[in-house]
Motif scaffolding. Structure first.
Motif, PDB file in Angstrom:
ATOM      1  N   ASP A   1       6.541   2.794   5.939  1.00  0.00           N
ATOM      2  CA  ASP A   1       6.370   2.301   4.580  1.00  0.00           C
ATOM      3  C   ASP A   1       6.693   0.810   4.564  1.00  0.00           C
ATOM      4  O   ASP A   1       7.831   0.412   4.828  1.00  0.00           O
TER       5      ASP A   1
ATOM      6  N   THR B   1      -2.339   0.575  12.329  1.00  0.00           N
ATOM      7  CA  THR B   1      -2.279   1.461  11.186  1.00  0.00           C
ATOM      8  C   THR B   1      -3.204   0.977  10.082  1.00  0.00           C
ATOM      9  O   THR B   1      -3.269  -0.228   9.812  1.00  0.00           O
TER      10      THR B   1
ATOM     11  N   TYR C   1      -3.668   1.036   6.295  1.00  0.00           N
ATOM     12  CA  TYR C   1      -3.026   1.295   5.006  1.00  0.00           C
ATOM     13  C   TYR C   1      -4.064   1.273   3.888  1.00  0.00           C
ATOM     14  O   TYR C   1      -5.075   0.564   3.979  1.00  0.00           O
ATOM     15  N   THR C   2      -3.795   2.035   2.813  1.00  0.00           N
ATOM     16  CA  THR C   2      -4.716   2.095   1.683  1.00  0.00           C
ATOM     17  C   THR C   2      -3.947   2.371   0.402  1.00  0.00           C
ATOM     18  O   THR C   2      -2.725   2.479   0.402  1.00  0.00           O
TER      19      THR C   2
ATOM     20  N   GLU D   1      -8.245  -1.918   1.757  1.00  0.00           N
ATOM     21  CA  GLU D   1      -7.525  -1.439   2.937  1.00  0.00           C
ATOM     22  C   GLU D   1      -6.846  -2.617   3.624  1.00  0.00           C
ATOM     23  O   GLU D   1      -7.356  -3.743   3.599  1.00  0.00           O
TER      24      GLU D   1
ATOM     25  N   LEU E   1       2.662   7.976   2.111  1.00  0.00           N
ATOM     26  CA  LEU E   1       3.569   7.531   3.174  1.00  0.00           C
ATOM     27  C   LEU E   1       4.678   8.539   3.442  1.00  0.00           C
ATOM     28  O   LEU E   1       5.115   8.708   4.586  1.00  0.00           O
TER      29      LEU E   1
ATOM     30  N   CYS F   1       0.840  -1.200   0.000  1.00  0.00           N
ATOM     31  CA  CYS F   1       0.000   0.000   0.000  1.00  0.00           C
ATOM     32  C   CYS F   1       0.873   1.248   0.000  1.00  0.00           C
ATOM     33  O   CYS F   1       1.923   1.277   0.649  1.00  0.00           O
TER      34      CYS F   1
ATOM     35  N   ALA G   1       3.868   6.850  10.240  1.00  0.00           N
ATOM     36  CA  ALA G   1       3.553   5.598   9.537  1.00  0.00           C
ATOM     37  C   ALA G   1       4.807   5.035   8.893  1.00  0.00           C
ATOM     38  O   ALA G   1       5.680   5.770   8.429  1.00  0.00           O
TER      39      ALA G   1
ATOM     40  N   VAL H   1      -1.695   5.894   3.873  1.00  0.00           N
ATOM     41  CA  VAL H   1      -2.377   5.541   5.118  1.00  0.00           C
ATOM     42  C   VAL H   1      -3.498   6.542   5.358  1.00  0.00           C
ATOM     43  O   VAL H   1      -3.477   7.665   4.858  1.00  0.00           O
ATOM     44  N   TRP H   2      -4.476   6.097   6.110  1.00  0.00           N
ATOM     45  CA  TRP H   2      -5.512   7.003   6.593  1.00  0.00           C
ATOM     46  C   TRP H   2      -4.995   7.730   7.828  1.00  0.00           C
ATOM     47  O   TRP H   2      -4.451   7.094   8.740  1.00  0.00           O
TER      48      TRP H   2
END
Length: 362
Positions: free
Chosen positions: A255, A269, A271-272, A306, A247, A229, A253, A232-233
Motif C-alpha cells: 500500500d 506492480t 496500481y489502479t 493506472e 490492497l 491508488c 502488494a 492493484v491488478w
C-alpha cells in the motif's frame, strides 16, 4: 542569452534538441530519432516561494550511450509507450472482427521475461520535430509520430493516426502535452503511457549517470515512494488475470497511499483505482529523499488511471509510470473487463498531459 532557449546538437550520430531554463539550471534533452525520447532531465528543486532551492541534479537517467536505445529503447530516459503501454499477450489482438498480430515486435525480443509484445510500436521509430517555441514563460518542442509513415507499424497496427507530444520546460518543471488524432474512418484502439527512469537518490550536484548509479544499497532506506491508488491488478507471469484486488486483499502488494520506504522492496506492480486527484484532475506519484529533503513528482491528468511502479534491486532506479489503461487492455476489454482501453472515434482527437518536477519538502 534569454532565460528559455533551445539548442540543437549531435550526439553519437543523433540529432538532439535541448530545452533550457537558465533560472533553474534545467535542461531536457530530446532525441526524435529514438522514439521521441526525452533522454535526460536535470533541474533544481522548486522552493516554497517558487524559486530554486538547491543545486541542479540529474532527475531522469540517460543511457550511457545513446546507441543503446537502438537495441533496447525502453531502459533509459522517458520512453513514450504507444499504442499500448506494457504488454499485449502473445502480441495478438482482435479489433472489429479483424485478428491482428504484432510479430515484428515479438521478434525483437524486448520482453525477455514474459515473451510478450511490450511497450507499443513507437519506441524505436523516428519521430519528427514539427514545432518549437521559446517565450518568457517556457521553452517547448513538439515531436510527432505518424503511423501512416511507417509500413512496419501499419503491418502490426493498421490504423492511421498521429501522436504529437509537446515537451515544455517551465520553471524547472517538464511538461508533456499529448494529442492523438485518428485519421481513419472508424474508431481505433489506443493506450498511452510513459516509462521514466529516476535515480534512487535525489542529491544536489549529482549530474552524471555514473554518479547517480554509485549509490550504496543501504541508501534505498532513505527513499520513500507514494502512489495514490487503492487497488492493484492481479498478475500472473506479469500479465493481468482480469481481477482487481483491494490492497488489503493483495498479499504481495504494498500500500503506497502514504510515503513508504523503498529499502529492500522490489516492485513490478500495476496500481489502479486512483484515490486522490488535485483540483485539476491530476493524480500524482512521488519519491522523497529523506536525507536531502527533495521530492520528485509525476502528475498525470485524467484519464490516466493506472500507475506502474517498477524498482528492481539490480539497478539504482525507480520508475513511476502513468498509463491510460492496464497491461493487455485490448484483450481484457472485450471480456467485459474495465481495462481502460480507449476507442478513439473516427476523425476525433484525444488530449491529456503529464508533468515531472522536483520540489523541496516543506
Amino acid at each position: 542569452m534569454t532565460r528559455y532557449h533551445i539548442e540543437t546538437g549531435e550526439t553519437a550520430g543523433f540529432t538532439t534538441y535541448t530545452l533550457f531554463d537558465e533560472v533553474f539550471t534545467a535542461a531536457a534533452a530530446l532525441v526524435p530519432e529514438l522514439g521521441g525520447n526525452c533522454v535526460s532531465l536535470t533541474t533544481s528543486a522548486r522552493g516554497p516561494g517558487g524559486t530554486p532551492a538547491c543545486e541542479p541534479l540529474l532527475c531522469v537517467l540517460p543511457p550511457a550511450d545513446l546507441r543503446e536505445l537502438m537495441e533496447s529503447p525502453f531502459h533509459a530516459g522517458i520512453p513514450v509507450l504507444f499504442p499500448f503501454p506494457n504488454r499485449v499477450r502473445d502480441g495478438a489482438y482482435v479489433w472489429n472482427g479483424r485478428a491482428l498480430k504484432m510479430q515484428r515486435s515479438l521478434d525483437k525480443g524486448w520482453d525477455r521475461s514474459a515473451h510478450q509484445a511490450i511497450h507499443g510500436l513507437a519506441g524505436d521509430q523516428a519521430w519528427k520535430a514539427v514545432r518549437s517555441e521559446c517565450t518568457a514563460e517556457s521553452a517547448a518542442l513538439t515531436l510527432e509520430f505518424d503511423t501512416g509513415l511507417h509500413a512496419d507499424v501499419l503491418e502490426q497496427y493498421p490504423f492511421r493516426c498521429s501522436v504529437q507530444v509537446c515537451w515544455r520546460l517551465s520553471d524547472g518543471e517538464l511538461g508533456m502535452e499529448i494529442a492523438i488524432a485518428n485519421k481513419e474512418a472508424e474508431a481505433i484502439p489506443i493506450g498511452f503511457g510513459i516509462h521514466p527512469w529516476f535515480p534512487t537518490q535525489l542529491r544536489p550536484g549529482v549530474m552524471t549517470i555514473d554518479q547517480a548509479q554509485a549509490v550504496p544499497a543501504a541508501s534505498r532506506a532513505n527513499l520513500e515512494v507514494t502512489v495514490p491508488c487503492a487497488a492493484v491488478w492481479q498478475l500472473q507471469d506479469l500479465m493481468p488475470t482480469g481481477r482487481v484486488l483491494a490492497l488489503a486483499d493483495a498479499a504481495d502488494a504494498t500500500d503506497l497511499r502514504a510515503f513508504t520506504p523503498l529499502d529492500g522492496r522490489t516492485f513490478d506492480t500495476v496500481y489502479t483505482r486512483v484515490s486522490a486527484r488535485d483540483a485539476g484532475g491530476a493524480s500524482t506519484a512521488r519519491i522523497r529523499d529523506l536525507e536531502s529533503g527533495l521530492e520528485l513528482y509525476v502528475a498525470a491528468a485524467e484519464p490516466f488511471r493506472e500507475w506502474v511502479v517498477y524498482a528492481p534491486t539490480q539497478r539504482n532506479v525507480i520508475c513511476l509510470e502513468p498509463y491510460t489503461c492496464v497491461t493487455d487492455a485490448i484483450n481484457l476489454q472485450p471480456r467485459g473487463i474495465d481495462a481502460g482501453l480507449i476507442a478513439l472515434e473516427a476523425g476525433s482527437e484525444w488530449r491529456s498531459s503529464i508533468r515531472i518536477g522536483l520540489s523541496a519538502v516543506e
